[in-house]
Design an enzyme around this catalytic site. Structure first.
Site, PDB file in Angstrom:
ATOM      1  CB  THR A 255      -1.027  -0.011   1.160  1.00 18.25           C
ATOM      2  OG1 THR A 255      -1.834   1.170   1.046  1.00 18.25           O
ATOM      3  CG2 THR A 255      -0.371  -0.041   2.519  1.00 18.25           C
ATOM      4  CD  GLU A 256      -1.245   3.434  -3.347  1.00 21.08           C
ATOM      5  OE1 GLU A 256      -1.552   2.508  -2.557  1.00 21.08           O
ATOM      6  OE2 GLU A 256      -2.008   3.832  -4.244  1.00 21.08           O
ATOM      7  CG  ASN A 257      -0.718   3.952   3.683  1.00 18.76           C
ATOM      8  OD1 ASN A 257      -1.038   3.155   2.801  1.00 18.76           O
ATOM      9  ND2 ASN A 257      -1.121   3.818   4.919  1.00 18.76           N
TER      10      ASN A 257
ATOM     11  CB  SER B 203       5.873   3.738  -0.337  1.00 18.86           C
ATOM     12  OG  SER B 203       4.704   3.065  -0.755  1.00 18.86           O
TER      13      SER B 203
END
Lengths: 241, 223, 241, 223
Positions: free
Chosen positions: B48-50, B90
């Site tokens: 996930t991007e975060n 990320s």
């Protein structure tokens, strides 16, 4: 998912003639001695891989590790910032004899070029080397009244690294200053092979303490009593394969 | 033409193509559903991007830790072998080509691989998130979508009319009616609902479907 | 060397009208609620700082934190990737009324622009947004047959961050996914102020587990029972200063 | 003219200008000596290119950990509040302007601030290390050096003749005879050995020394 490799021989099996190989470490700190020696041994046995381009901060020290690779005649080109050391014979002899090429890169630019490769950034601007011999032939640009040199990413076919803990998925931690270039190289190589001093199960490394996440790692092999290049060099050890 | 796959069935079909040990990013919203249908015996690692790798399903209600969320701001859990990292790392994973698969939603997909999925035009508040990064990062960018809009218009089109998310980035589309690959600037039909004729499918598709010798049946279990 | 600040009021004291302020967090995860509310309170009391440019992934949620700043009328411009949330009223109202400007940046480009600022890289190339409306007016270039957009670094006058452990020198760790943009912002701002959930002595954080080294941090203030934006939002709390 | 400061005394003088709480990188070799002379009550934090912040002195012989070294590959120790980081983060600290001071050696320094300290010409094996990054990173780049070469030639010159490390980067030079600032493309004399006349100093300096109203005495303790 289990990325563990059977042994060192298997770990270095995919490296072919002419490839670009990144090798972790800054001097002896972080140098994956056992992986390198396995590769030297393979070359001595089979004549391959040869004509490698090697990316490392340095160009070997004494007669072990990267110096042993160079001594063996496997390395056609070094990309590094500082091809000097306490005992730089291996590189110096080949370089002065014209038997090895050298691309000299400022250390921070070397780090950033490797980082850019892993991050999908094909080029970036840095003030480093502007107006010097090392910027000759490179595009330059001015931003906010200051001059910068355009540098390109630096990718590799394979990275050979040393880590402290590694889990079977490939999550890694490093020991003290042995971290240096390794997390960058892990991301910049198509195939990243890591010797870990202790192999653990997924979950054994706190997710907040992972330095190299598993996505950057293709294979791990445990080398429990890893040798240290500086110590070997000081003992006068030579690895001839 | 009335039969079509449900969203869950589209997600199920997309999940069948995710190999064991692959690193996957699922776009927020509908694509998140793909995680539910991982085939038995295959382990995908979700990004996930975060800044989380190898997260698992949502925690039970009341068990949420709001410092542990996904890109859609939903509470998640961790699997063994997870890692946290900052946003630049990320998106190094994304932009650097380290993800094996990204599965995204779409407003429109064009036969040249262009994708429009972030803006329906100049009205309202625009928001892009990580979509434009994802389409240029993963080794394989797939779309899951209903085959047509709510108004019945084709979502698979010759050229996108909405603002683009990315140029020439999509390689496979899983719809409620078909599985379509994008190859050489054309839609190539790989699977379709058995109950649907090729003419019926072409009629709700905004560009020509190339027909290879073998076209599979798109069948999904009741979900 | 002791970078601890007396209290929240002192922590936000140096922020002046028109400054660019980076605020850590992704949604509520990592949002430095107490620092933000101290800044809102200062604005309500003194009318300053106003006309701020705020950099954050989002543009507030509910009536607390960044949303409370926007509600208060302190923010002239948002630079963010996703100005939507469960309850985006604060930004949406001001944006549709033309009272707040928006620079929309793809999330990975936002992260990399901030990272570039901290790393002294004035510009870099990314494939992200090539051929889209968000690349209009930006230089492009081709490398190895692929098209890229040139993006510039993004700096700030001040960063307001939340960390988990912080020592008096400024070394930081983060809690779970609350890390997100904060290590990047710490390096990109001229002045980096951090609320830490636990203040410790130098040496209490293992040097291998430091995520933000002290060199990037200018001030730390302990907020032992820090609030969580998402929880506040779900409780319907409004901070009006 | 026979009196001159020893290397230790030059390093001592440079150390007097390092404020409490500043972040400092000392070039490998002679500049490393500056760390020994930190004035009582001031704490500088030392950075080394290979990813350590806040390291301390060398360990006792036999106590070395060769995974814990500085850029010169010498064994070091840690102080409380140290941190490890990778090479890209390390040079972000350098290039990003986060270091307060870098103190480097020199072959030549020119009145325009150009520095040559990495190569003596095309012979032998060239090596640059982190020097070219450091000169463009720290807020203040200072040089410590003997005032003249072993052959007695000036090291402070109008224009460098050796390959440059950086353009217009040096702001202060601590030599065996003087402290000289570089301002507006000129050498400005700040301090000189009391035993030395300005004419004597000018005679061993390769460019004109600008003389401000106040010129301090350069005095260092016996070390």
């Amino acid at each position: 998912m289990d990325k563990t490799l059977a042994n060192l021989e298997a770990a270095v099996g995919g490296i072919e003639d002419g490839m670009t190989v990144m090798i972790g470490g800054f001097g002896g700190s972080g140098a994956p001695i056992e992986l390198i020696h396995a590769l030297v041994d393979r070359f001595q046995r089979t004549g391959s891989p040869k004509n490698l381009t090697v990316v490392n901060n340095n160009a070997g020290n004494g007669r072990v590790g990267l110096a042993a690779m160079i001594d063996a005649g496997m390395v056609g080109k070094m990309i590094c910032s500082f091809p000097r050391s306490a005992d730089p014979r291996a590189f110096t002899e080949k370089y002065l004899a014209g038997e090895i090429a050298l691309e000299l890169v400022p250390q921070g630019t070397l780090a950033e070029r490797i980082r850019a490769a892993g991050a999908g950034i094909p080029a970036f601007y840095t003030p480093t080397s502007y107006g010097t011999d090392l910027a000759v032939g490179k595009p330059t640009a001015e931003f906010d009244g200051r001059h910068y040199v355009q540098e390109r990413w630096l990718k590799a076919d394979v990275a050979l690294l040393k880590a402290e803990l590694g889990d079977r998925m490939g999550n890694l931690t490093y020991r003290k200053a042995a971290r240096n270039f390794s997390p960058l190289m892990a991301a910049a190589a198509s195939r990243t092979i890591v010797q870990v001093s202790r192999l653990v199960e997924p979950g054994a490394i706190d997710p907040e303490q992972v330095i190299t996440p598993s996505i950057f790692v293709d294979g791990v092999v445990e080398v429990a009593d890893a040798q240290q290049e500086e110590a070997l060099m000081r003992q006068g050890v030579a690895h001839v394969g | 033409m009335s039969a079509k796959l449900s969203n869950a069935q589209i997600a199920w079909r997309a999940a069948q193509d995710i190999e064991d040990g692959t690193y996957v990013n699922l776009g927020i919203g509908f694509p998140e559903m793909v995680a539910k249908f991982q085939p038995e015996g295959r382990q995908a690692i979700f990004h996930t991007e975060n800044g989380v790798l190898n997260f698992g399903e949502a925690p039970a209600a009341g068990e949420e830790d709001w410092d542990l969320i996904n890109a859609g701001k939903k509470a998640i859990t961790l699997r063994p072998g997870a890692a946290f990292f900052h946003h630049a790392d990320s998106f190094a994973m994304v932009r650097g080509g380290h993800l094996d698969v990204a599965i995204l939603g779409a407003y429109e997909v064009a036969e040249n691989g262009d994708l429009a999925n972030w803006s329906t035009g100049p009205k309202g508040v625009p928001a892009v998130g990580g979509a434009m990064d994802l389409v240029h990062g993963a080794k394989r960018v797939a779309v899951i979508t209903d085959h047509v809009t709510k108004d019945g218009k084709p979502k698979l089109v010759q050229r996108c009319t909405l603002p683009l998310t990315g140029v020439g980035c999509v390689t496979r589309v899983y719809t409620s009616l078909a599985v379509v690959d994008i190859e050489g600037g054309r839609f190539v039909l790989r699977e379709k609902l058995p109950s649907l004729s090729i003419d019926e499918l072409q009629a709700v598709t905004g560009a020509e479907l190339v027909l290879p010798p073998q076209i599979g049946d798109l069948v999904a279990p009741e979900l």
